[in-house]
Design a protein around this motif. Structure first.
Motif, mmCIF file in Angstrom:
data_model
loop_
_atom_site.group_PDB
_atom_site.id
_atom_site.type_symbol
_atom_site.label_atom_id
_atom_site.label_comp_id
_atom_site.label_asym_id
_atom_site.label_seq_id
_atom_site.Cartn_x
_atom_site.Cartn_y
_atom_site.Cartn_z
ATOM 1 N N ILE A 22 0.842 -1.204 0.000
ATOM 2 C CA ILE A 22 0.000 0.000 0.000
ATOM 3 C C ILE A 22 0.873 1.249 0.000
ATOM 4 O O ILE A 22 0.630 2.198 -0.748
ATOM 5 C CB ILE A 22 -0.945 -0.005 1.226
ATOM 6 C CG1 ILE A 22 -1.989 -1.122 1.088
ATOM 7 C CG2 ILE A 22 -1.636 1.347 1.375
ATOM 8 C CD1 ILE A 22 -2.799 -1.358 2.355
ATOM 9 N N ASP A 26 0.951 3.952 -3.107
ATOM 10 C CA ASP A 26 0.576 5.330 -2.755
ATOM 11 C C ASP A 26 1.712 6.292 -3.108
ATOM 12 O O ASP A 26 1.467 7.405 -3.595
ATOM 13 C CB ASP A 26 0.244 5.430 -1.266
ATOM 14 C CG ASP A 26 -1.123 4.833 -0.937
ATOM 15 O OD1 ASP A 26 -1.901 4.605 -1.886
ATOM 16 O OD2 ASP A 26 -1.401 4.609 0.258
ATOM 17 N N GLU A 27 2.942 5.857 -2.856
ATOM 18 C CA GLU A 27 4.079 6.717 -3.192
ATOM 19 C C GLU A 27 4.202 6.892 -4.704
ATOM 20 O O GLU A 27 4.483 7.987 -5.196
ATOM 21 C CB GLU A 27 5.371 6.121 -2.621
ATOM 22 C CG GLU A 27 6.579 7.023 -2.836
ATOM 23 C CD GLU A 27 7.808 6.551 -2.086
ATOM 24 O OE1 GLU A 27 8.857 7.190 -2.230
ATOM 25 O OE2 GLU A 27 7.713 5.537 -1.358
ATOM 26 N N ALA A 29 1.729 6.815 -6.837
ATOM 27 C CA ALA A 29 0.645 7.714 -7.251
ATOM 28 C C ALA A 29 0.971 9.168 -6.934
ATOM 29 O O ALA A 29 0.567 10.086 -7.664
ATOM 30 C CB ALA A 29 -0.654 7.301 -6.580
ATOM 31 N N SER A 30 1.714 9.382 -5.838
ATOM 32 C CA SER A 30 2.052 10.752 -5.452
ATOM 33 C C SER A 30 3.112 11.367 -6.360
ATOM 34 O O SER A 30 3.304 12.578 -6.379
ATOM 35 C CB SER A 30 2.554 10.785 -4.002
ATOM 36 O OG SER A 30 3.842 10.172 -3.903
ATOM 37 N N LYS A 36 -3.062 6.425 -10.957
ATOM 38 C CA LYS A 36 -4.185 6.385 -10.017
ATOM 39 C C LYS A 36 -4.232 5.010 -9.373
ATOM 40 O O LYS A 36 -3.781 4.016 -9.945
ATOM 41 C CB LYS A 36 -5.509 6.675 -10.737
ATOM 42 C CG LYS A 36 -5.560 8.040 -11.416
ATOM 43 C CD LYS A 36 -5.612 9.158 -10.387
ATOM 44 C CE LYS A 36 -5.863 10.506 -11.060
ATOM 45 N NZ LYS A 36 -4.738 10.944 -11.893
ATOM 46 N N VAL A 37 -4.788 4.934 -8.160
ATOM 47 C CA VAL A 37 -4.879 3.676 -7.420
ATOM 48 C C VAL A 37 -6.335 3.381 -7.109
ATOM 49 O O VAL A 37 -7.096 4.277 -6.736
ATOM 50 C CB VAL A 37 -4.074 3.739 -6.101
ATOM 51 C CG1 VAL A 37 -4.186 2.417 -5.342
ATOM 52 C CG2 VAL A 37 -2.612 4.065 -6.384
ATOM 53 N N LYS A 39 -8.860 0.227 -5.203
ATOM 54 C CA LYS A 39 -8.915 -1.050 -4.482
ATOM 55 C C LYS A 39 -9.657 -2.081 -5.324
ATOM 56 O O LYS A 39 -10.615 -1.755 -6.035
ATOM 57 C CB LYS A 39 -9.617 -0.868 -3.137
ATOM 58 C CG LYS A 39 -8.810 -0.050 -2.129
ATOM 59 C CD LYS A 39 -9.522 0.011 -0.789
ATOM 60 C CE LYS A 39 -8.687 0.793 0.230
ATOM 61 N NZ LYS A 39 -9.350 0.865 1.558
#
Length: 494
Positions: A22, A26-27, A29-30, A36-37, A39
Protein backbone atom coordinates in the motif's frame (compact mmCIF):
# COMPACT_ATOMS: atom_id res chain seq x y z
CA UNK A 1 8.44 9.58 -19.39
CA UNK A 2 4.91 8.23 -18.99
CA UNK A 3 2.75 8.92 -22.04
CA UNK A 4 -0.73 8.17 -20.72
CA UNK A 5 -2.75 7.36 -17.61
CA UNK A 6 -2.23 4.12 -15.66
CA UNK A 7 -4.56 2.57 -13.08
CA UNK A 8 -3.07 0.42 -10.32
CA UNK A 9 -5.66 -2.06 -8.99
CA UNK A 10 -4.60 -3.00 -5.47
CA UNK A 11 -5.63 -6.13 -3.59
CA UNK A 12 -4.30 -5.84 -0.03
CA UNK A 13 -4.99 -7.22 3.42
CA UNK A 14 -3.75 -6.22 6.87
CA UNK A 15 -0.49 -8.18 6.90
CA UNK A 16 2.97 -6.60 6.82
CA UNK A 17 3.57 -7.19 3.10
CA UNK A 18 0.17 -5.70 2.27
CA UNK A 19 0.97 -2.59 4.29
CA UNK A 20 4.30 -2.22 2.50
CA UNK A 21 2.59 -2.68 -0.85
CA UNK A 22 0.00 0.00 0.00
CA UNK A 23 2.82 2.38 0.89
CA UNK A 24 4.57 1.62 -2.40
CA UNK A 25 1.59 2.20 -4.69
CA UNK A 26 0.58 5.33 -2.75
CA UNK A 27 4.08 6.72 -3.19
CA UNK A 28 3.98 5.91 -6.91
CA UNK A 29 0.65 7.71 -7.25
CA UNK A 30 2.05 10.75 -5.45
CA UNK A 31 4.89 10.99 -7.99
CA UNK A 32 2.79 11.34 -11.15
CA UNK A 33 -0.62 12.62 -12.10
CA UNK A 34 -0.69 9.78 -14.65
CA UNK A 35 -0.93 7.15 -11.87
CA UNK A 36 -4.19 6.39 -10.02
CA UNK A 37 -4.88 3.68 -7.42
CA UNK A 38 -8.08 1.69 -6.99
CA UNK A 39 -8.92 -1.05 -4.48
CA UNK A 40 -9.83 -4.40 -6.01
CA UNK A 41 -10.04 -8.12 -5.32
CA UNK A 42 -7.44 -9.95 -7.38
CA UNK A 43 -6.59 -13.65 -7.51
CA UNK A 44 -3.81 -13.20 -4.95
CA UNK A 45 -3.48 -10.93 -1.93
CA UNK A 46 -1.31 -8.95 -1.63
CA UNK A 47 -0.94 -8.01 -5.30
CA UNK A 48 -1.58 -5.18 -7.72
CA UNK A 49 -2.16 -4.98 -11.45
CA UNK A 50 -0.96 -2.29 -13.86
CA UNK A 51 -3.65 -1.30 -16.34
CA UNK A 52 -4.64 1.19 -18.95
CA UNK A 53 -7.75 3.07 -17.89
CA UNK A 54 -10.80 1.03 -18.84
CA UNK A 55 -8.71 -1.96 -19.92
CA UNK A 56 -7.20 -5.01 -18.21
CA UNK A 57 -3.64 -5.01 -19.49
CA UNK A 58 -2.71 -8.35 -17.95
CA UNK A 59 0.36 -7.25 -15.93
CA UNK A 60 0.20 -8.19 -12.23
CA UNK A 61 2.75 -8.15 -9.40
CA UNK A 62 2.00 -10.59 -6.55
CA UNK A 63 4.59 -9.36 -4.11
CA UNK A 64 6.54 -6.12 -3.89
CA UNK A 65 8.69 -5.63 -7.02
CA UNK A 66 11.75 -4.11 -5.40
CA UNK A 67 15.31 -5.46 -5.36
CA UNK A 68 16.21 -6.81 -8.79
CA UNK A 69 12.57 -6.43 -9.88
CA UNK A 70 12.34 -2.66 -9.40
CA UNK A 71 13.27 -2.12 -13.04
CA UNK A 72 10.46 -4.52 -14.01
CA UNK A 73 8.01 -2.28 -12.17
CA UNK A 74 9.30 0.92 -13.79
CA UNK A 75 9.20 -0.60 -17.27
CA UNK A 76 5.68 -1.93 -16.71
CA UNK A 77 4.47 1.57 -15.75
CA UNK A 78 6.09 3.10 -18.83
CA UNK A 79 4.97 0.45 -21.29
CA UNK A 80 1.39 0.27 -20.06
CA UNK A 81 1.26 4.08 -20.26
CA UNK A 82 2.00 3.83 -23.97
CA UNK A 83 5.77 4.07 -24.28
CA UNK A 84 6.97 1.51 -26.83
CA UNK A 85 9.14 -1.32 -25.43
CA UNK A 86 12.73 -1.48 -26.69
CA UNK A 87 12.19 -4.68 -28.66
CA UNK A 88 12.92 -5.43 -32.32
CA UNK A 89 9.96 -4.86 -34.62
CA UNK A 90 10.23 -8.45 -35.81
CA UNK A 91 9.76 -9.69 -32.24
CA UNK A 92 6.84 -7.33 -31.67
CA UNK A 93 5.08 -8.75 -34.73
CA UNK A 94 5.71 -12.31 -33.54
CA UNK A 95 4.09 -11.49 -30.18
CA UNK A 96 1.10 -9.76 -31.76
CA UNK A 97 0.54 -12.68 -34.11
CA UNK A 98 0.34 -15.30 -31.35
CA UNK A 99 -3.10 -16.91 -31.37
CA UNK A 100 -4.87 -18.43 -28.38
CA UNK A 101 -4.96 -17.63 -24.67
CA UNK A 102 -1.68 -17.45 -22.76
CA UNK A 103 -1.82 -16.98 -18.99
CA UNK A 104 1.72 -16.92 -17.60
CA UNK A 105 2.77 -17.07 -13.94
CA UNK A 106 6.44 -16.57 -13.03
CA UNK A 107 7.79 -17.53 -9.60
CA UNK A 108 10.77 -15.37 -8.66
CA UNK A 109 12.91 -14.20 -5.77
CA UNK A 110 13.90 -10.56 -5.36
CA UNK A 111 17.57 -11.54 -5.01
CA UNK A 112 17.59 -13.35 -8.37
CA UNK A 113 19.54 -11.54 -11.09
CA UNK A 114 18.12 -13.87 -13.76
CA UNK A 115 14.44 -13.33 -12.96
CA UNK A 116 13.94 -9.75 -14.24
CA UNK A 117 14.57 -10.68 -17.88
CA UNK A 118 11.81 -13.31 -17.72
CA UNK A 119 9.43 -10.98 -15.86
CA UNK A 120 10.06 -8.10 -18.24
CA UNK A 121 9.71 -10.31 -21.33
CA UNK A 122 6.36 -11.70 -20.19
CA UNK A 123 5.15 -8.22 -19.21
CA UNK A 124 6.01 -6.90 -22.68
CA UNK A 125 4.12 -9.77 -24.26
CA UNK A 126 1.09 -8.98 -22.07
CA UNK A 127 1.19 -5.32 -23.10
CA UNK A 128 1.45 -6.16 -26.81
CA UNK A 129 -1.14 -8.93 -27.04
CA UNK A 130 -4.53 -8.75 -25.28
CA UNK A 131 -4.71 -12.55 -25.16
CA UNK A 132 -1.62 -12.77 -22.94
CA UNK A 133 -1.49 -12.14 -19.18
CA UNK A 134 1.40 -12.40 -16.74
CA UNK A 135 1.62 -12.46 -12.96
CA UNK A 136 4.97 -12.15 -11.20
CA UNK A 137 4.86 -14.09 -7.91
CA UNK A 138 7.41 -13.54 -5.15
CA UNK A 139 8.10 -17.02 -3.75
CA UNK A 140 9.07 -15.58 -0.37
CA UNK A 141 5.58 -14.06 0.01
CA UNK A 142 3.55 -16.98 -1.34
CA UNK A 143 5.46 -19.84 0.29
CA UNK A 144 2.54 -22.27 0.50
CA UNK A 145 1.82 -21.85 -3.21
CA UNK A 146 5.49 -22.39 -4.06
CA UNK A 147 5.63 -25.57 -1.99
CA UNK A 148 2.34 -26.91 -3.35
CA UNK A 149 3.68 -26.54 -6.91
CA UNK A 150 7.07 -27.92 -5.87
CA UNK A 151 8.90 -24.84 -7.16
CA UNK A 152 12.53 -25.16 -6.05
CA UNK A 153 14.31 -22.91 -8.57
CA UNK A 154 13.71 -19.44 -9.93
CA UNK A 155 12.62 -18.17 -12.29
CA UNK A 156 10.03 -20.90 -12.86
CA UNK A 157 7.22 -20.17 -15.31
CA UNK A 158 3.81 -21.80 -15.56
CA UNK A 159 1.62 -21.40 -18.66
CA UNK A 160 -2.13 -21.95 -18.31
CA UNK A 161 -1.50 -23.78 -15.04
CA UNK A 162 1.13 -26.17 -16.43
CA UNK A 163 4.90 -26.08 -16.00
CA UNK A 164 6.43 -24.17 -18.94
CA UNK A 165 10.08 -23.37 -18.24
CA UNK A 166 12.74 -22.82 -15.62
CA UNK A 167 15.75 -20.53 -15.76
CA UNK A 168 16.66 -17.33 -17.50
CA UNK A 169 14.94 -16.74 -20.85
CA UNK A 170 14.73 -13.82 -23.24
CA UNK A 171 11.55 -12.87 -25.07
CA UNK A 172 13.00 -14.49 -28.21
CA UNK A 173 13.59 -17.75 -26.31
CA UNK A 174 10.04 -17.73 -24.97
CA UNK A 175 8.66 -17.19 -28.46
CA UNK A 176 10.83 -20.00 -29.80
CA UNK A 177 9.48 -22.31 -27.10
CA UNK A 178 5.96 -21.32 -28.18
CA UNK A 179 6.87 -22.31 -31.74
CA UNK A 180 7.40 -18.80 -33.09
CA UNK A 181 11.16 -18.73 -33.63
CA UNK A 182 13.27 -18.41 -36.81
CA UNK A 183 13.74 -21.49 -39.03
CA UNK A 184 16.38 -22.49 -41.57
CA UNK A 185 14.69 -20.56 -44.40
CA UNK A 186 15.66 -17.26 -42.79
CA UNK A 187 19.36 -18.09 -43.33
CA UNK A 188 19.21 -19.34 -46.94
CA UNK A 189 20.19 -16.11 -48.65
CA UNK A 190 22.95 -14.94 -46.31
CA UNK A 191 26.15 -13.99 -48.09
CA UNK A 192 29.35 -15.68 -46.87
CA UNK A 193 31.09 -13.92 -43.99
CA UNK A 194 34.71 -12.85 -43.78
CA UNK A 195 34.73 -13.57 -40.04
CA UNK A 196 32.06 -15.68 -38.35
CA UNK A 197 32.13 -15.74 -34.55
CA UNK A 198 30.49 -18.70 -32.80
CA UNK A 199 29.50 -17.72 -29.26
CA UNK A 200 28.12 -14.53 -27.76
CA UNK A 201 29.91 -14.16 -24.44
CA UNK A 202 32.64 -11.62 -23.60
CA UNK A 203 35.14 -13.30 -25.97
CA UNK A 204 32.67 -13.50 -28.84
CA UNK A 205 31.47 -9.92 -28.43
CA UNK A 206 35.05 -8.62 -28.32
CA UNK A 207 36.01 -10.66 -31.38
CA UNK A 208 33.01 -9.45 -33.39
CA UNK A 209 33.66 -5.80 -32.56
CA UNK A 210 37.35 -6.01 -33.44
CA UNK A 211 36.57 -7.77 -36.72
CA UNK A 212 33.83 -5.30 -37.67
CA UNK A 213 36.13 -2.38 -36.98
CA UNK A 214 38.44 -3.75 -39.67
CA UNK A 215 35.64 -3.29 -42.19
CA UNK A 216 35.16 -6.99 -42.99
CA UNK A 217 31.79 -8.75 -43.19
CA UNK A 218 31.23 -10.05 -39.67
CA UNK A 219 28.61 -12.33 -38.17
CA UNK A 220 28.04 -13.69 -34.69
CA UNK A 221 25.94 -16.76 -33.99
CA UNK A 222 25.08 -17.58 -30.37
CA UNK A 223 22.66 -19.82 -28.58
CA UNK A 224 22.42 -17.22 -25.78
CA UNK A 225 23.98 -13.79 -26.21
CA UNK A 226 25.94 -12.90 -23.08
CA UNK A 227 26.89 -16.45 -22.27
CA UNK A 228 27.69 -17.49 -18.74
CA UNK A 229 27.93 -13.95 -17.36
CA UNK A 230 24.12 -13.88 -17.57
CA UNK A 231 24.23 -16.28 -14.58
CA UNK A 232 26.83 -14.25 -12.66
CA UNK A 233 25.56 -12.12 -9.80
CA UNK A 234 28.33 -9.69 -8.88
CA UNK A 235 31.46 -8.82 -10.88
CA UNK A 236 34.13 -6.88 -9.01
CA UNK A 237 37.29 -7.66 -11.00
CA UNK A 238 36.41 -6.12 -14.37
CA UNK A 239 39.07 -3.43 -14.42
CA UNK A 240 37.82 0.20 -14.45
CA UNK A 241 34.37 -0.91 -13.23
CA UNK A 242 34.31 -1.21 -9.45
CA UNK A 243 31.21 -3.36 -9.35
CA UNK A 244 28.59 -4.55 -11.80
CA UNK A 245 26.21 -7.47 -12.36
CA UNK A 246 26.44 -10.12 -15.04
CA UNK A 247 23.15 -9.36 -16.83
CA UNK A 248 24.00 -5.65 -16.86
CA UNK A 249 27.39 -6.31 -18.42
CA UNK A 250 25.80 -8.69 -20.96
CA UNK A 251 23.33 -5.98 -21.99
CA UNK A 252 26.20 -3.52 -22.43
CA UNK A 253 28.08 -6.02 -24.58
CA UNK A 254 25.07 -6.58 -26.81
CA UNK A 255 24.44 -2.85 -27.13
CA UNK A 256 28.09 -2.28 -28.08
CA UNK A 257 28.00 -5.07 -30.69
CA UNK A 258 24.86 -3.59 -32.25
CA UNK A 259 26.67 -0.27 -32.73
CA UNK A 260 28.56 -1.97 -35.55
CA UNK A 261 27.49 -3.60 -38.80
CA UNK A 262 27.46 -7.09 -37.35
CA UNK A 263 24.90 -9.75 -38.30
CA UNK A 264 23.79 -11.01 -34.88
CA UNK A 265 22.06 -14.41 -35.03
CA UNK A 266 20.88 -15.11 -31.49
CA UNK A 267 19.24 -18.30 -30.19
CA UNK A 268 21.04 -20.38 -32.80
CA UNK A 269 23.08 -23.40 -31.72
CA UNK A 270 26.03 -24.56 -33.82
CA UNK A 271 26.19 -28.33 -34.32
CA UNK A 272 29.05 -28.81 -36.76
CA UNK A 273 32.12 -27.25 -38.39
CA UNK A 274 33.46 -28.39 -41.77
CA UNK A 275 36.06 -27.03 -44.22
CA UNK A 276 35.05 -27.05 -47.89
CA UNK A 277 35.69 -24.22 -50.31
CA UNK A 278 34.89 -22.11 -47.24
CA UNK A 279 34.25 -22.98 -43.63
CA UNK A 280 30.68 -24.15 -43.06
CA UNK A 281 28.92 -23.91 -39.70
CA UNK A 282 25.81 -26.06 -39.46
CA UNK A 283 23.06 -24.92 -37.08
CA UNK A 284 20.62 -26.97 -35.05
CA UNK A 285 17.72 -25.85 -37.27
CA UNK A 286 19.48 -27.24 -40.37
CA UNK A 287 20.79 -23.96 -41.75
CA UNK A 288 24.39 -23.65 -42.96
CA UNK A 289 26.49 -20.48 -42.66
CA UNK A 290 29.65 -19.96 -44.72
CA UNK A 291 32.72 -17.92 -43.83
CA UNK A 292 36.34 -17.36 -44.83
CA UNK A 293 37.42 -17.64 -41.19
CA UNK A 294 35.84 -18.79 -37.94
CA UNK A 295 36.37 -17.76 -34.32
CA UNK A 296 35.20 -20.33 -31.76
CA UNK A 297 34.17 -18.64 -28.50
CA UNK A 298 31.48 -20.96 -27.15
CA UNK A 299 32.48 -20.57 -23.50
CA UNK A 300 31.83 -23.07 -20.75
CA UNK A 301 28.97 -24.42 -18.62
CA UNK A 302 28.58 -25.52 -15.02
CA UNK A 303 30.28 -28.86 -14.46
CA UNK A 304 27.95 -31.63 -13.28
CA UNK A 305 28.80 -34.00 -10.44
CA UNK A 306 27.58 -36.90 -12.58
CA UNK A 307 25.92 -38.92 -9.83
CA UNK A 308 22.46 -40.52 -9.67
CA UNK A 309 19.79 -37.98 -8.74
CA UNK A 310 21.55 -34.89 -10.11
CA UNK A 311 19.72 -34.78 -13.43
CA UNK A 312 16.49 -36.18 -12.00
CA UNK A 313 16.20 -33.46 -9.34
CA UNK A 314 17.57 -30.51 -11.30
CA UNK A 315 15.37 -27.54 -10.30
CA UNK A 316 13.72 -29.85 -7.77
CA UNK A 317 16.34 -29.30 -5.09
CA UNK A 318 19.49 -29.50 -7.22
CA UNK A 319 20.59 -25.96 -8.04
CA UNK A 320 23.58 -24.15 -9.50
CA UNK A 321 22.87 -20.50 -8.65
CA UNK A 322 22.87 -19.67 -4.91
CA UNK A 323 21.87 -16.04 -5.53
CA UNK A 324 18.82 -17.05 -7.55
CA UNK A 325 17.54 -20.08 -5.69
CA UNK A 326 18.86 -19.53 -2.16
CA UNK A 327 15.73 -17.73 -0.85
CA UNK A 328 13.58 -20.76 -1.73
CA UNK A 329 15.49 -22.78 0.88
CA UNK A 330 14.99 -20.34 3.75
CA UNK A 331 15.15 -22.15 7.09
CA UNK A 332 16.08 -25.49 5.50
CA UNK A 333 19.19 -27.67 5.49
CA UNK A 334 21.24 -27.72 2.29
CA UNK A 335 24.59 -28.92 0.97
CA UNK A 336 27.18 -27.25 -1.26
CA UNK A 337 29.37 -29.54 -3.36
CA UNK A 338 32.73 -27.90 -3.99
CA UNK A 339 35.40 -26.26 -1.85
CA UNK A 340 36.80 -23.78 -4.34
CA UNK A 341 36.10 -20.05 -4.36
CA UNK A 342 32.65 -20.43 -5.95
CA UNK A 343 31.64 -23.17 -3.52
CA UNK A 344 32.77 -21.34 -0.40
CA UNK A 345 31.26 -18.04 -1.56
CA UNK A 346 27.99 -19.91 -2.12
CA UNK A 347 28.17 -21.46 1.36
CA UNK A 348 28.78 -18.07 2.98
CA UNK A 349 25.86 -16.46 1.14
CA UNK A 350 23.49 -19.35 1.82
CA UNK A 351 24.39 -19.50 5.52
CA UNK A 352 22.58 -16.21 6.00
CA UNK A 353 19.37 -17.66 4.57
CA UNK A 354 19.12 -21.36 5.33
CA UNK A 355 19.16 -23.28 8.60
CA UNK A 356 22.38 -25.20 7.99
CA UNK A 357 24.97 -25.62 5.24
CA UNK A 358 27.12 -28.71 4.73
CA UNK A 359 30.12 -28.23 2.42
CA UNK A 360 31.37 -31.41 0.72
CA UNK A 361 34.93 -31.24 -0.66
CA UNK A 362 36.45 -34.19 -2.54
CA UNK A 363 40.06 -33.29 -1.70
CA UNK A 364 41.76 -33.29 1.70
CA UNK A 365 41.83 -29.47 1.82
CA UNK A 366 39.61 -26.64 0.61
CA UNK A 367 40.86 -24.86 -2.51
CA UNK A 368 39.23 -21.49 -1.75
CA UNK A 369 41.24 -18.38 -0.92
CA UNK A 370 42.21 -18.15 2.74
CA UNK A 371 40.18 -14.97 3.25
CA UNK A 372 37.03 -16.86 2.22
CA UNK A 373 37.89 -19.82 4.43
CA UNK A 374 38.37 -17.46 7.39
CA UNK A 375 34.90 -15.98 6.84
CA UNK A 376 33.40 -19.46 6.50
CA UNK A 377 34.98 -20.74 9.70
CA UNK A 378 33.33 -17.93 11.69
CA UNK A 379 29.83 -19.05 10.71
CA UNK A 380 28.02 -21.15 13.34
CA UNK A 381 25.70 -22.99 10.93
CA UNK A 382 28.24 -24.40 8.48
CA UNK A 383 29.89 -27.84 8.54
CA UNK A 384 32.80 -28.69 6.23
CA UNK A 385 33.40 -32.34 5.30
CA UNK A 386 36.63 -33.04 3.42
CA UNK A 387 37.63 -36.19 1.55
CA UNK A 388 33.96 -36.62 0.67
CA UNK A 389 33.05 -38.37 -2.56
CA UNK A 390 29.46 -37.65 -3.50
CA UNK A 391 27.72 -40.93 -4.37
CA UNK A 392 24.05 -40.03 -4.85
CA UNK A 393 21.49 -37.25 -4.45
CA UNK A 394 18.34 -38.85 -3.09
CA UNK A 395 14.69 -37.89 -3.16
CA UNK A 396 11.18 -38.72 -4.34
CA UNK A 397 9.46 -35.73 -5.95
CA UNK A 398 12.30 -33.48 -4.78
CA UNK A 399 15.65 -33.75 -3.00
CA UNK A 400 15.57 -35.23 0.52
CA UNK A 401 19.23 -36.03 1.09
CA UNK A 402 22.73 -36.71 -0.16
CA UNK A 403 24.94 -39.79 0.20
CA UNK A 404 28.73 -39.55 0.26
CA UNK A 405 31.70 -41.84 0.89
CA UNK A 406 34.43 -40.89 3.34
CA UNK A 407 37.56 -41.40 1.23
CA UNK A 408 39.69 -41.97 4.36
CA UNK A 409 37.61 -44.80 5.84
CA UNK A 410 35.55 -45.84 2.77
CA UNK A 411 32.44 -45.57 4.96
CA UNK A 412 29.16 -44.43 3.42
CA UNK A 413 27.18 -41.61 5.06
CA UNK A 414 23.80 -40.04 4.36
CA UNK A 415 22.65 -36.52 5.25
CA UNK A 416 19.00 -35.50 5.21
CA UNK A 417 18.49 -32.12 3.56
CA UNK A 418 16.28 -30.22 1.12
CA UNK A 419 18.70 -28.87 -1.45
CA UNK A 420 22.09 -29.38 -3.09
CA UNK A 421 24.05 -26.56 -4.74
CA UNK A 422 26.67 -27.78 -7.21
CA UNK A 423 29.76 -25.54 -7.45
CA UNK A 424 32.60 -27.61 -8.94
CA UNK A 425 33.83 -25.53 -11.83
CA UNK A 426 33.27 -25.41 -15.57
CA UNK A 427 33.35 -27.65 -18.64
CA UNK A 428 34.00 -26.20 -22.15
CA UNK A 429 31.12 -26.14 -24.64
CA UNK A 430 33.04 -27.95 -27.37
CA UNK A 431 31.45 -31.40 -27.75
CA UNK A 432 29.78 -30.30 -30.98
CA UNK A 433 33.20 -29.89 -32.64
CA UNK A 434 34.06 -33.62 -32.52
CA UNK A 435 37.32 -33.88 -34.55
CA UNK A 436 37.05 -30.52 -36.33
CA UNK A 437 39.88 -28.96 -34.30
CA UNK A 438 42.44 -30.26 -31.83
CA UNK A 439 41.32 -30.32 -28.18
CA UNK A 440 43.04 -31.41 -24.98
CA UNK A 441 41.85 -34.13 -22.58
CA UNK A 442 39.56 -31.62 -20.86
CA UNK A 443 37.83 -30.78 -24.13
CA UNK A 444 39.45 -27.34 -24.35
CA UNK A 445 40.40 -26.04 -27.82
CA UNK A 446 44.19 -25.84 -28.12
CA UNK A 447 45.32 -22.42 -29.37
CA UNK A 448 48.64 -20.62 -29.78
CA UNK A 449 49.53 -17.06 -28.77
CA UNK A 450 47.65 -15.76 -31.83
CA UNK A 451 44.49 -17.67 -30.90
CA UNK A 452 45.06 -20.02 -33.86
CA UNK A 453 43.97 -23.66 -33.77
CA UNK A 454 45.59 -26.50 -35.70
CA UNK A 455 43.26 -25.68 -38.62
CA UNK A 456 44.36 -22.59 -40.61
CA UNK A 457 41.57 -20.03 -40.58
CA UNK A 458 39.94 -21.33 -37.39
CA UNK A 459 40.67 -19.46 -34.17
CA UNK A 460 39.61 -19.88 -30.56
CA UNK A 461 38.98 -17.45 -27.72
CA UNK A 462 37.73 -17.44 -24.14
CA UNK A 463 36.77 -20.17 -21.70
CA UNK A 464 36.36 -22.85 -24.39
CA UNK A 465 40.14 -22.76 -25.04
CA UNK A 466 43.14 -23.98 -23.06
CA UNK A 467 43.86 -20.50 -21.70
CA UNK A 468 45.55 -20.60 -18.31
CA UNK A 469 42.80 -18.68 -16.51
CA UNK A 470 39.06 -18.32 -17.06
CA UNK A 471 38.23 -14.67 -16.46
CA UNK A 472 35.99 -12.15 -18.26
CA UNK A 473 38.79 -9.70 -18.94
CA UNK A 474 41.07 -12.46 -20.26
CA UNK A 475 38.31 -13.73 -22.52
CA UNK A 476 37.81 -10.26 -23.98
CA UNK A 477 41.51 -9.93 -24.69
CA UNK A 478 41.66 -13.33 -26.35
CA UNK A 479 38.65 -12.39 -28.48
CA UNK A 480 40.45 -9.30 -29.73
CA UNK A 481 43.58 -11.36 -30.45
CA UNK A 482 41.59 -13.95 -32.40
CA UNK A 483 39.83 -11.27 -34.48
CA UNK A 484 43.07 -9.54 -35.40
CA UNK A 485 44.59 -12.89 -36.31
CA UNK A 486 41.55 -13.80 -38.43
CA UNK A 487 41.86 -10.49 -40.27
CA UNK A 488 45.55 -11.16 -40.95
CA UNK A 489 44.68 -14.66 -42.17
CA UNK A 490 42.13 -13.31 -44.65
CA UNK A 491 44.65 -10.78 -45.98
CA UNK A 492 47.37 -13.41 -46.45
CA UNK A 493 45.14 -16.02 -48.11
CA UNK A 494 43.66 -13.48 -50.54
Amino acid sequence: MMEGDVLLKLSAGTDKVSNEMIALVDELASMSSHIKVEKAELERTPSFSVNRVGEETGVTFAGIPLGHEFTSLVLALLQVSGRAPRVDEKVIEQVKNLEGEYHFESYISLSCQNCPEVVQALNVMSVLNPNITHTMIDGAVFKEEVESKNVMAVPTVFLNGESFSSGRQSIEEILAKLGSGPDASEFENKEPFDVLVVGGGPAGASAAIYAARKGVRTGIVADRFGGQILDTATIENFISVNRTEGPKLAASLEEHVKDYKIDVMNLQTATGLEKKDMFEIELENGAVLKSKSVILSTGASWRNVGVPGEAEFRNKGVAYCPHCDGPLFEGKDIAVIGGGNSGIEAAIDLAGIVNHVTVLEFASELKADSVLQDRLNKLPNVTVIKNAQTKEITGTDSVNGITYIDRDTNEEHHIELSGVFVQIGLVPNTNWLENAVERNKFGEIIVDKFGATNVPGVFGAGDCTDSAYKQIIISMGSGATAALSAYDHIGKTE
